[in-house]
Motif scaffolding. Sequence first.
Motif, short mmCIF file in Angstrom:
data_model
loop_
_atom_site.label_atom_id
_atom_site.label_comp_id
_atom_site.label_asym_id
_atom_site.label_seq_id
_atom_site.Cartn_x
_atom_site.Cartn_y
_atom_site.Cartn_z
N UNK A 1 33.13 36.96 28.97
CA UNK A 1 31.62 36.82 29.57
C UNK A 1 31.13 35.42 29.87
N UNK A 2 31.45 34.50 28.94
CA UNK A 2 31.08 33.17 29.27
C UNK A 2 31.88 32.57 30.33
N UNK A 3 33.19 32.89 30.29
CA UNK A 3 34.10 32.38 31.59
C UNK A 3 33.33 32.82 32.76
N UNK A 4 33.14 34.07 32.78
CA UNK A 4 32.38 34.85 33.97
C UNK A 4 31.40 33.98 34.38
N UNK B 1 38.27 49.77 31.00
CA UNK B 1 39.12 48.55 30.73
C UNK B 1 38.30 47.60 29.60
N UNK B 2 37.16 47.35 30.06
CA UNK B 2 36.30 46.03 29.53
C UNK B 2 35.69 46.97 28.37
N UNK C 1 36.39 39.06 20.52
CA UNK C 1 36.22 37.47 20.80
C UNK C 1 36.59 37.25 22.01
N UNK C 2 37.71 38.05 22.73
CA UNK C 2 38.10 37.71 23.83
C UNK C 2 37.07 38.41 24.88
N UNK C 3 36.48 39.45 24.73
CA UNK C 3 35.41 39.93 25.59
C UNK C 3 34.15 38.99 25.53
N UNK C 4 33.83 38.41 24.58
CA UNK C 4 32.60 37.23 24.66
C UNK C 4 33.23 36.13 25.43
N UNK D 1 41.40 38.25 31.13
CA UNK D 1 42.16 38.42 30.07
C UNK D 1 42.26 39.85 29.47
N UNK D 2 42.14 40.84 30.23
CA UNK D 2 42.29 42.18 29.84
C UNK D 2 43.46 42.68 29.12
#
Length: 738
Positions: free
Chosen positions: A527-530, A511-512, A521-524, A555-556
């Motif tokens: 990561x920062x939200x995590x 999924x990731x 952009x969503x992936x990065x 946000x997946x």
Amino acid sequence: MKSQRLQLGDKRKPSKFERQLSIAFIVVIVVLAMLVPLFSTQSGESLLQSRGRMYQVGELAEDDVYASKNFNYVDEKRTKALMEEKQKSVPPLFSFSLKATMLSSQRVDSFIALASNPQNGTDDALQLIDTGNVIDRVRSMSEEDRSFFLQALEETTEMILKQGLFAAADVAALKEQGFDSYVLQNTVSMQKAAQLESKPLATVLTKETLQTNLTTWLDGYRKVYPMFQPYLLVDALTWLLEENVVYEEIQTLTERQKAADSVQSIEVMVERGEKIITKDTVITEQQLALLKAMGNDAFQYTVLELIGRAIFILLSTSVSVYVFIQFLYAEKRLYLYLNLMLASVAFSLLAMYAVSRLLQTQSILFLDSFLPTLFAPMFTAHITSKKRLGLVAAFLLSCYASLMPQASAMTFFFSLTAGGICLYFFRYTFKRLEDLFNWFYATVICSFAALALNLLVGLPLQSVLPLIGGMILNITISLVMVEALVPLCERIFNIPTTYRLSELAFSDSPVLDRLGAVAQGTYNHSRYVSELAYQAAKAIGANAMLARVGGMYHDIGKSDHPEYFIENQGTENKHDDIKPSLSAAIIKSHVKLGLEKGREAGLPQEVLDIIAQHHGNDVIQFFYKEAKEQAQLAGIEVNEDDYSYTGSPPTFPESAIVMLADCVEAASRTIKKPNHSKYQKLVHAIIMGKFERDQLKDSQLSLTDLDHIEDAFVQTLIGRDHHRIEYPEEQDQKSRGE
């Protein structure tokens, strides 16, 4: 709308089956806790039979045999000796006989009258046969000698009757029984004795001892009157007097029985660990009696003791279950965790029974180190990711262990201490080598604790090695079982244990991977939200790993239409060509799509709830404002619900933290020339905005928690956007316009 929100992750109520299963487990545990101590002890005879033979008195013992529990037994030999001693302490009871005293006085008076005047009659008047020819011998005296003799007879008779004349047969029988004293209950005048005093039997007067005991008395007469005949006086007394002191045999036996009945049985306390039989020594009757007493004591609980045990078990179980529920009152998996904890406790009780039987058949002293009380606490702590719940299980098992027949005064404290030590050392680790070190530390400290606490209750020094070996074996087996069962349970029930969350956070996920490929952009951003969520959760003591994973996966759903989200857009904005209502629908859809993808990936329910709740039911402000402006020009109204997310506000701290981290991370990208003050104002405004719009009302976060979260966000953002100096090469490139 309501049904849709429930589908998106509202708090699920426990099913009726889960509650009934919990009640069934509690009933089973209470029954086991009551029965296991009662049936875990073998009798002494069974203990010998388990070795394949029965010892006999006089044989050599093949093994050392220790008392497997504290027990009392009645020392019948000592009790009997004490009863005999009490009986002998009651002296023989004698009483004056008025009839015999009067008869003796009358005979002496008649004899004096007859001897003083021979014409008064013959000796037949005395109704006694004069075998000693006493009358003729007295009559043959001169009148002066006879007068002195009769006066001495009268005085001596009065003295003897007052002192008491005993039956020689009674005195001899009592001496033969070992008695050397007696008690006279009354006086010659038949008055009750003022004080019952013991007197020596050796000084009593009998017809056979008159000559000996009256020597001093008769010598006094001879000094006064040399012609006095003492032997004739003794013959006269022996002939005329009746024994006027009677032995009260029935009364004496009654008093002795009362004294024997007052003796309490001598109970001997045998301590757990006390050696009963020594190897290669001759078996005695007393040793076999001790084994039998140990076996007979296994089920000898009074009704009150059984009631007390039942009350103690019900109380400790109720308190433990209540505390467990209070710790997880807002947890969706409350009854699942409770049932798993109860199941592990029930398993431990059965293991406790098996271990106690095994140790007895092996003639090993049942020590606290062998008590299987470590598995349930560690299993509970690993499954729930909460050590305090492991302590609840440790407390409950320690209460049950203290009821075992082999338990000592330190059993409860030792079991709780060992459980706490293991819970402290055995936690989630990133390196496998750390597990080995944790095992070593736990075994060493627990072994010292076992040694210290058991020495306080008199543990034999020769049992030190089995004690330490049992502790190491206990910890090792418990750890192996936990490592085997926790992954199995987390897969079956999809539980977000620390290990499971670590796999989701740091392992490759399809999924990731797809999110990183189609929506960089969503992936990065995720990561920062995590990272923001992780640091904030640590700051307030929440589940930091759950917050980290929730931040990674929240946000997946954007992987299906990544171009409609600003972090994935370039200079072109897809929303410029469509209506605000459609834009809002696309934006909202990523929550539902994320839930579907999360379910397909097998994410734990807690992570799915974070995905469903990370926007709550907040309004999509940008498109709602744009729609309102267009509606005003067209003269129509806009429904706010059409521009609101369909989720529910966060219902647990980690979900709320991810919501705030998501907003903070996105908004922080808009700040130009960021610094601490700007970040602090931004974060504070976002948190207060969510608070005012009722997005945090069900999150279980306090105002103090929000302050800590704010500080954690600011510090993390500053660390993310740190500055560095420019190197000379970079300055030259800038000056050349490169």
